[in-house]
Design an enzyme around this catalytic site. Structure first.
Site, short mmCIF file in Angstrom:
data_model
loop_
_atom_site.label_atom_id
_atom_site.label_comp_id
_atom_site.label_asym_id
_atom_site.label_seq_id
_atom_site.Cartn_x
_atom_site.Cartn_y
_atom_site.Cartn_z
N TRP A 155 -8.51 14.34 8.00
CA TRP A 155 -7.55 14.04 9.06
C TRP A 155 -6.78 15.26 9.51
O TRP A 155 -5.71 15.15 10.12
CB TRP A 155 -6.61 12.92 8.61
CG TRP A 155 -7.28 11.57 8.66
CD1 TRP A 155 -8.52 11.28 9.12
CD2 TRP A 155 -6.72 10.32 8.23
NE1 TRP A 155 -8.78 9.94 9.00
CE2 TRP A 155 -7.70 9.33 8.46
CE3 TRP A 155 -5.50 9.95 7.67
CZ2 TRP A 155 -7.49 7.98 8.15
CZ3 TRP A 155 -5.29 8.62 7.36
CH2 TRP A 155 -6.27 7.64 7.61
N ILE A 174 0.81 -1.21 0.00
CA ILE A 174 0.00 0.00 0.00
C ILE A 174 0.85 1.27 0.00
O ILE A 174 0.41 2.31 -0.44
CB ILE A 174 -0.97 0.00 1.20
CG1 ILE A 174 -1.88 -1.24 1.13
CG2 ILE A 174 -1.82 1.25 1.24
CD1 ILE A 174 -2.65 -1.37 -0.18
N CYS A 210 -1.47 6.64 17.49
CA CYS A 210 -1.86 8.04 17.63
C CYS A 210 -1.45 8.82 16.39
O CYS A 210 -0.45 8.49 15.74
CB CYS A 210 -1.20 8.67 18.86
SG CYS A 210 -1.67 7.90 20.42
N HIS A 269 -2.58 -4.54 11.01
CA HIS A 269 -2.72 -3.97 12.34
C HIS A 269 -2.50 -5.02 13.43
O HIS A 269 -2.64 -4.73 14.62
CB HIS A 269 -4.10 -3.34 12.50
CG HIS A 269 -4.33 -2.19 11.56
ND1 HIS A 269 -4.81 -2.37 10.28
CD2 HIS A 269 -4.11 -0.86 11.69
CE1 HIS A 269 -4.89 -1.20 9.67
NE2 HIS A 269 -4.48 -0.27 10.51
#
EC number: 2.1.1.14
Length: 764
Positions: free
Chosen positions: A562, A432, A517, A696
């Protein structure tokens, strides 16, 4: 006037929870030491709110990973595959969140989705046929007592039963009807336990009420709370909503026996109208969400006090609060030493919002509010002009025509041209974009930023890493390569730093999921590009290989979504400004020989209105054109890719196809590749790459696992339309697991490719 906070950030002022949790994962920190860190953070957060005079301070808003996951564990909603691992509780908890690969077994993590219209992700609980729903934990009660021992009375916070039901997946033959009685009983036991502890107020979060509701949904809501609230005893119960208004069920909600109702007056467009039209019960307390929990601009006291005055005409008991949890904003401006006071005076992070609540409390109690010093100072701030307009940017946006949003030639013609020009194999493999951001990579950026190395040294290091990354990808056998993004701190922040109109913080971190984060930029003014942002590194990477190198950009909608946006212009105008800047970058990449360009729209769905009736008029009618504007000027042979992160795309799949990209990759593995059926049903024309493994999670997928995923995909997707790739970028993963996973990915693709080749020959 009393004040209330719905929830508070939990990762720590300096991301202490993130670092402690990661050390726990690495085996450096014990479970007891991790719990000590959590205790210190909770105590600090309660104390900060207590010192600001907050009357309703939340507890149980803390989580090691996610509050939906916490609720599932509390209710014993733990799928059998995790129970069978026979792990200790905290390890089992993290296995559900991150997956597990060890001596006890190998399981994937639970699915993860966007939390309504935010950049936060929640873990999707699963109720299986053999799930026994019951009150099985003590976390909310323990944290209430923990705060009480500090002398702080808190308002325990829980995900409400209705939202828990609506956001949970039923995986077997049984339906909600088979479990509803047990769910009601479990929540009733929670109320009984709180009542036994002497809790004065309990908050049930019900954000699902701001979405489109059916008659069955409303009937479910009424049944659930009519029964649960029978158990509240002497405790008072607050129904807390946020992220919008509850127009579909307002009258039903105010008729239920709650003691307080929390309404959002920031994103709730019709909230004030609902209260004025239908009234508000005199025996209930209105928790009015008037301090924005999702954006970082100062509260306009005059406006807030005006709304409070309007409400006061018909509502006798009002508590002033945040519009949602402060989880979605950074901790404090005190950490920002590089931003000048000229900028900072316009901003308000979580700690500053506590001050705003305290100031509004003092102002509202004054006989002459307009003469209170805090009110006067706030008024001056909003009377001043703060933005620096760029006339050329504004002119470029206003002069856009319909042709600027249409790429020529049409998709089918481009497809043939690209197939001939790019000469890619069947099932082309790629990633990606990003590769692992090691400590060495992060140190290089930090040393350059701090002046310890010069620009030449900084670039030299990055090019060395790019060369290593290209060589590694060639060794693995990937077909389309990336440069690794070692120069990029974040997929949005990096581009913001290269564009005019953005401001940046040092430590304004916001939790995205788990320990992850992000540090969103702040859009301060009009946006423009003065020079290329990615061309040099992309061209260098391409010079190292004969394979195609993807140019990597973040799309305009994701950059907007974002970032913390301006409030003085429309989101559409802001998106078009960003799109025009990125359009220049795309054309420069193309002019410099980059034949594949990926424009990521990871957050496309993020700001989709929660009500379907608003989707196109308020969002998609400008979000999709903004993406098209970026790439509409490229040549037919240039292949445009995009990528989208965890979300539910089935209901906007035709809009996604209308983005007119040539290839789209989706995160799909945690959702069990559910998107494949949707793509097939909608005759999706764009070539696709549903992620074949979850980045993830630290677990390494086997070749057989990836082959099985590809085989499932090929049952629904034409082989000439399928790409093979991971779920998302690899920056958060380690080198060892990345290499092992990609080796298995390529091996699986090559085996399937050979099988398809032989099959195709036999069919001739």
């Amino acid at each position: 006037m009393r004040t209330s906070v719905i929830g508070y950030p939990r990762v720590g002022n300096s991301r202490e929870l993130k670092f402690a949790t990661e050390k726990y994962f690495e085996g450096v920190l014990s479970a007891a030491q991790l719990q000590e860190t959590a205790t210190l953070l909770r105590n600090a957060h309660w104390q900060a709110q207590f010192e600001n005079g907050i009357d309703f301070i939340p507890s149980n808003d803390f989580s090691f990973y996610d509050n939906m996951l916490d609720t599932a564990v509390l209710l014993n909603v733990v799928p059998k595959r995790y129970r069978d691992l026979r792990l200790e509780p905290l390890t089992e908890y993290f296995a559900m969140a991150r997956g597990y690969q060890g001596v006890n077994g190998d399981v994937k993590a639970l699915a993860m989705k966007k939390w309504f219209n935010t950049n936060y992700h929640y873990i999707v609980p699963e109720i299986e046929d053999d799930t026994e729903i019951t009150l099985a934990g003590t976390k909310p009660f323990d944290e209430f007592l923990e705060a009480k021992n500090l002398g702080i009375v808190t308002k325990p916070v829980m995900i409400g039963a209705f939202s828990f039901i609506k956001l949970t997946k039923f995986t077997g033959r049984k339906t909600l009807a088979d479990f509803i009685t047990d769910i009601i009983e479990a929540y009733s036991k929670i109320l009984i336990k709180f009542n036994d502890l002497g809790v004065e107020w309990i908050q049930f979060d019900e954000p699902a009420l701001v979405m489109d509701l059916t008659a069955d949904d409303i009937a479910l809501l009424i049944r659930v709370y009519s029964e649960i609230l029978l158990a509240k005893g002497g405790s008072k119960v607050l129904l807390q909503t946020y992220f919008g208004d509850i127009r579909d069920c307002y009258q039903e909600v105010i008729a239920l026996p709650f003691d307080g109702i929390g309404l959002d007056f920031i994103e709730g467009k019709k909230t004030l109208e609902l209260v004025q039209r239908f009234g508000f019960p005199a025996d209930k307390t209105l928790f009015a969400g008037l301090v924005n929990g999702k954006n970082i601009w100062r509260n306009h006291y005059e406006h807030t006090l005006h709304i409070l005055a309007e409400l006061g005409k018909s509502v006798p008991d009002i508590v002033l609060g945040t519009s949602c949890s402060l989880l979605h904003v950074p901790y404090t401006l005190k950490n920002e030493s590089s931003l000048s006071d000229e900028y900072k005076k316009y901003f308000s992070f979580a700690e500053e919002k506590l001050t705003e609540l305290a100031e509004l409390k003092r102002i509202s109690s004054s006989e002459v509010p307009v003469k209170v010093s805090e009110y006067i100072e706030n008024s001056r701030l909003f009377q001043a002009s703060r933005f620096c307009p760029n006339a050329s940017v504004q002119s470029a946006v206003s002069s856009l025509s319909p042709d600027d949003f249409i790429r020529q030639p049409a998709f089918n013609e481009r497809e043939k041209i690209q197939q001939a020009m790019l000469d890619l194999p069947l099932l082309p493999t790629t990633t990606i974009g990003s590769f692992p951001q090691t400590a060495e990579v992060k140190a290089n950026r930090a040393n350059f930023k701090n002046g310890k190395i010069n620009l030449t040294q900084y670039i030299k290091f990055n090019k060395e890493k790019i060369a290593e990354c290209v060589a590694l990808q060639e060794k693995i056998g990937l077909d389309v390569l990336v440069h690794g993004e070692f120069e990029r701190n974040d997929m949005v922040e990096y581009f913001g730093e290269c564009l005019a109109g953005f401001l940046f913080t040092e430590k304004a971190w916001v939790q995205s999921y788990g320990t992850r984060c992000v540090k969103p930029p702040i859009i301060w003014g009009d946006i423009s590009r003065s020079q290329p942002m990615t061309v040099d590194y992309s061209v260098y990477a391409q010079s190292l290989t004969t394979k195609h190198m993807k140019g990597m950009l973040t799309g305009p909608v994701t950059i907007l979504n974002w970032s913390f946006p301006r409030e003085d212009i429309s989101l559409q105008d802001c998106a078009f400004q960003i799109a025009l800047a990125l359009r220049d970058e795309v054309l420069d990449l193309e002019a410099n020989g980059i034949k594949i360009i990926q424009i990521d729209e990871a957050a496309l769905r993020e700001k989709l209105p929660l009500r379907k009736s608003d989707w196109h008029r308020e969002y998609l009618d400008w979000a999709i054109p903004a993406f098209r504007l970026v790439h509409s000027g490229v040549k037919a042979q240039t292949q445009i890719h995009t990528h989208m992160c965890y979300s539910e795309f089935s209901d906007i799949i035709r809009d996604i196809d209308n983005m007119d990209a040539d290839v789209i990759t989706f995160e799909a593995s945690r959702s069990d590749l559910a998107i494949i059926d949707v793509l097939n049903q909608c005759a999706f024309k764009t070539k696709v790459g549903p992620g074949v493994y979850d980045i993830h999670s630290p677990r390494i997928p086997s070749t057989e696992e990836i082959k099985a995923a590809l085989s499932r995909m090929l049952e629904k997707i034409p082989q000439e339309n399928l790409w093979v790739n991971p779920d998302c970028g690899l920056k958060t993963r380690g080198n060892a697991e990345t290499v092992a996973s990609l080796n298995n990915l390529v091996a699986a693709a090559q085996e399937i490719r050979r099988s398809l080749h032989n099959e195709n020959i036999c069919n001739l």
